[in-house]
Design a protein around this motif. Structure first.
Motif, PDB file in Angstrom:
ATOM      1  N   GLY A 139       0.797  -1.219   0.000  1.00  0.00           N
ATOM      2  CA  GLY A 139       0.000   0.000   0.000  1.00  0.00           C
ATOM      3  C   GLY A 139       0.830   1.269   0.000  1.00  0.00           C
ATOM      4  O   GLY A 139       0.401   2.300  -0.528  1.00  0.00           O
ATOM      5  N   GLY A 140       2.035   1.201   0.568  1.00  0.00           N
ATOM      6  CA  GLY A 140       2.827   2.413   0.717  1.00  0.00           C
ATOM      7  C   GLY A 140       3.841   2.664  -0.371  1.00  0.00           C
ATOM      8  O   GLY A 140       4.436   3.748  -0.421  1.00  0.00           O
ATOM      9  N   ILE A 141       4.045   1.695  -1.268  1.00  0.00           N
ATOM     10  CA  ILE A 141       5.075   1.851  -2.285  1.00  0.00           C
ATOM     11  C   ILE A 141       4.734   2.969  -3.267  1.00  0.00           C
ATOM     12  O   ILE A 141       5.621   3.590  -3.857  1.00  0.00           O
ATOM     13  CB  ILE A 141       5.294   0.513  -3.048  1.00  0.00           C
ATOM     14  CG1 ILE A 141       6.627   0.530  -3.783  1.00  0.00           C
ATOM     15  CG2 ILE A 141       4.135   0.223  -3.991  1.00  0.00           C
ATOM     16  CD1 ILE A 141       7.823   0.453  -2.881  1.00  0.00           C
ATOM     17  N   THR A 142       3.431   3.265  -3.440  1.00  0.00           N
ATOM     18  CA  THR A 142       3.019   4.334  -4.355  1.00  0.00           C
ATOM     19  C   THR A 142       2.436   5.534  -3.603  1.00  0.00           C
ATOM     20  O   THR A 142       1.883   6.439  -4.221  1.00  0.00           O
ATOM     21  CB  THR A 142       1.967   3.815  -5.352  1.00  0.00           C
ATOM     22  OG1 THR A 142       0.849   3.283  -4.622  1.00  0.00           O
ATOM     23  CG2 THR A 142       2.563   2.734  -6.234  1.00  0.00           C
ATOM     24  N   ARG A 143       2.552   5.507  -2.263  1.00  0.00           N
ATOM     25  CA  ARG A 143       1.995   6.592  -1.458  1.00  0.00           C
ATOM     26  C   ARG A 143       3.017   7.022  -0.419  1.00  0.00           C
ATOM     27  O   ARG A 143       3.836   6.220   0.036  1.00  0.00           O
ATOM     28  CB  ARG A 143       0.701   6.163  -0.768  1.00  0.00           C
ATOM     29  CG  ARG A 143      -0.399   5.720  -1.732  1.00  0.00           C
ATOM     30  CD  ARG A 143      -1.605   5.174  -0.971  1.00  0.00           C
ATOM     31  NE  ARG A 143      -2.666   4.733  -1.877  1.00  0.00           N
ATOM     32  CZ  ARG A 143      -2.742   3.509  -2.367  1.00  0.00           C
ATOM     33  NH1 ARG A 143      -1.828   2.604  -2.043  1.00  0.00           N
ATOM     34  NH2 ARG A 143      -3.727   3.187  -3.194  1.00  0.00           N
ATOM     35  N   VAL A 144       2.952   8.265  -0.005  1.00  0.00           N
ATOM     36  CA  VAL A 144       3.858   8.748   1.038  1.00  0.00           C
ATOM     37  C   VAL A 144       3.461   8.182   2.388  1.00  0.00           C
ATOM     38  O   VAL A 144       4.303   7.731   3.167  1.00  0.00           O
ATOM     39  CB  VAL A 144       3.856  10.289   1.084  1.00  0.00           C
ATOM     40  CG1 VAL A 144       4.701  10.787   2.251  1.00  0.00           C
ATOM     41  CG2 VAL A 144       4.368  10.857  -0.234  1.00  0.00           C
ATOM     42  N   GLN A 145       2.173   8.166   2.685  1.00  0.00           N
ATOM     43  CA  GLN A 145       1.689   7.726   3.986  1.00  0.00           C
ATOM     44  C   GLN A 145       0.279   7.164   3.839  1.00  0.00           C
ATOM     45  O   GLN A 145      -0.492   7.602   2.983  1.00  0.00           O
ATOM     46  CB  GLN A 145       1.675   8.900   4.977  1.00  0.00           C
ATOM     47  CG  GLN A 145       1.738   8.513   6.432  1.00  0.00           C
ATOM     48  CD  GLN A 145       3.165   8.290   6.925  1.00  0.00           C
ATOM     49  OE1 GLN A 145       4.089   8.260   6.126  1.00  0.00           O
ATOM     50  NE2 GLN A 145       3.341   8.133   8.217  1.00  0.00           N
ATOM     51  N   GLN A 146      -0.046   6.181   4.668  1.00  0.00           N
ATOM     52  CA  GLN A 146      -1.404   5.662   4.742  1.00  0.00           C
ATOM     53  C   GLN A 146      -1.885   5.768   6.181  1.00  0.00           C
ATOM     54  O   GLN A 146      -1.090   5.666   7.116  1.00  0.00           O
ATOM     55  CB  GLN A 146      -1.457   4.196   4.283  1.00  0.00           C
ATOM     56  CG  GLN A 146      -1.245   4.026   2.783  1.00  0.00           C
ATOM     57  CD  GLN A 146      -1.344   2.569   2.363  1.00  0.00           C
ATOM     58  OE1 GLN A 146      -0.456   1.786   2.666  1.00  0.00           O
ATOM     59  NE2 GLN A 146      -2.403   2.206   1.667  1.00  0.00           N
ATOM     60  N   THR A 147      -3.179   5.969   6.359  1.00  0.00           N
ATOM     61  CA  THR A 147      -3.723   6.127   7.705  1.00  0.00           C
ATOM     62  C   THR A 147      -4.785   5.061   7.977  1.00  0.00           C
ATOM     63  O   THR A 147      -5.377   4.511   7.038  1.00  0.00           O
ATOM     64  CB  THR A 147      -4.353   7.518   7.893  1.00  0.00           C
ATOM     65  OG1 THR A 147      -5.406   7.690   6.931  1.00  0.00           O
ATOM     66  CG2 THR A 147      -3.318   8.608   7.701  1.00  0.00           C
TER      67      THR A 147
END
Length: 409
Positions: A139-147
């Motif tokens: 989930g985080g490889i294409t995003r800076v942060q996940q919540t």
């Protein structure tokens, strides 16, 4: 005219048993891509019946249990569609770990306590480190942060810490009493060992009560905290509402109560046969491959039981549905720690097998480290790919350590 028939409405028809069975079979087989591996179910049973090599029996039945676990999960979800929320939650909690329960019960009846303990610990480690780590990376490889929901994460992490204490206390108890160089636990002549066994049974009852309280918390008193996860879950499989009078795929894609129960029974029976052959071949596999029972139970077997749930968690994490991913990964760990493991102690008590919550010092240390680092990365309610790499690296280090870890009598 008001008397004109509604052309869009299907006439009521009585479905034959054959049609219903074929419909149930079709939906079950197409429920997951992993069901192609169902071809290994008859091969595994044939291998055991014709007494093929232990290597073939083990790996064929290993591959057979993977799709059977997926079918069990699918049938449970379909049955939960026809029940209330509370009963549905109980069904998912019970049958969600059906494979682990069946394999563990068969192993207990065969006196393979070491396999049972290792598979319980391995399931907790694989869910909290391997699966959660893969979710954070995917989930985080294409995003800076996940919540994700911080309150739910804190509740789950606190429960995991308490479950860890349930394993640490018997080990600390054993370490604090004088040792006479015993080679096996429990020693029938050791009063301390018998006390540890009684302690384990008491702790198991307390953990089972706590698990029931957690279900009440999740499904009744604080269900609003978990509603977001449920809505995300529904969003994955629910189609848009069609115009009235039309028949769409959503009307036809669910099993009936009878169909769900039939699939549950058949899958459970097949898992029982496959698990019996799998457990029966472990001793020969240990001698043939030189692997320890601990490594097989802790690393190999846990991957089988929750393969479908593991894939689901990673997929929803890639869709940025981290509440659902956390619920699957950490929730499965909680079910193993608070439900399956204590249940195995109670079942061992009933069948007079000395299953306890006493693990070796090394195993309890590994459990503590895994829960500690998992709690650290989820308590802030945010995740990124580096935190996933940390969890995955921890799991690989533990797997490597148990590869060299010798069995104890």
């Amino acid at each position: 005219m008001s008397d004109a028939p509604l052309l869009g409405r299907r006439p009521a028809t009585r479905t034959s048993f054959k049609d219903a069975a074929l419909f149930t079979l079709k939906l079950t087989l197409t429920s997951s891509p992993v069901n192609y591996l169902l071809l290994f179910v008859p091969l595994g049973l044939i291998a055991g019946t014709l007494e093929w090599s232990s290597n073939a029996v083990f790996w064929l039945n290993f591959l057979a249990i993977v799709p059977l676990a997926s079918v069990l999960a699918y049938a449970t979800e379909e049955l939960a569609e026809h029940t209330g929320e509370t009963i549905g939650g109980l069904l998912n909690a019970t049958f969600g770990n059906a494979v682990e329960l069946i394999v563990s019960i068969i192993a207990l009846l065969n006196g393979q306590v070491r396999i049972v303990q290792a598979s319980m610990l391995g399931s907790i480690l694989s869910n909290s480190l391997l699966v959660l780590g893969c979710c954070f990376i995917a989930g985080g490889i294409t995003r800076v942060q996940q919540t994700f929901n911080q309150t739910v994460a804190q509740t789950m992490s606190s429960l995991m810490a308490l479950a860890t204490a349930g394993l640490l206390i018997p080990a600390a108890f054993h370490a604090s009493v004088p040792s006479k160089g015993k080679l096996k636990f429990p020693d029938p002549d050791s009063e301390a060992d018998l006390k540890i066994l009684s302690l384990s049974r008491g702790v198991a009852i307390i953990l089972l009560v706590l698990y029931i309280l957690y279900l009440v918390f999740q499904l009744r008193t604080h269900k609003a905290l978990f509603e977001e996860q449920s809505q995300e879950d529904d969003g994955i499989i629910t189609l848009s509402v069609p115009p009235e009078g039309t028949v769409t795929k959503s009307d036809l894609e669910h099993l009936t109560i009878t169909g769900s129960l039939a699939v549950l029974v058949v899958a459970t029976v097949l898992v029982s046969f496959s698990a019996d052959l799998l457990v029966g071949s472990i001793d020969d596999i240990v001698e043939l491959l030189g692997l320890s029972k601990t490594f097989i139970g802790l690393i190999v077997i846990p991957i089988v039981g929750n393969a479908a749930e593991h894939a689901t968690a990673v997929i929803v994490a890639m869709k940025d549905k981290m509440d659902l991913a956390i619920g699957v990964a950490v929730g499965l760990s909680l079910q193993i720690a608070l439900f399956v493991t204590p249940a195995m102690v109670i079942i061992g008590w009933i069948v007079d097998v000395p299953m306890s919550l006493y693990f070796s010092t090394f195993e309890t240390a590994v459990m503590f480290v895994s829960v500690f680092i998992t709690n650290l990365v989820i308590l802030d309610g945010e995740s990124n790919w580096l935190e996933g790499a940390m969890l995955l690296s921890t799991y690989l280090v533990i797997a490597l350590a148990f590869f060299f870890y010798p069995d104890h009598a």
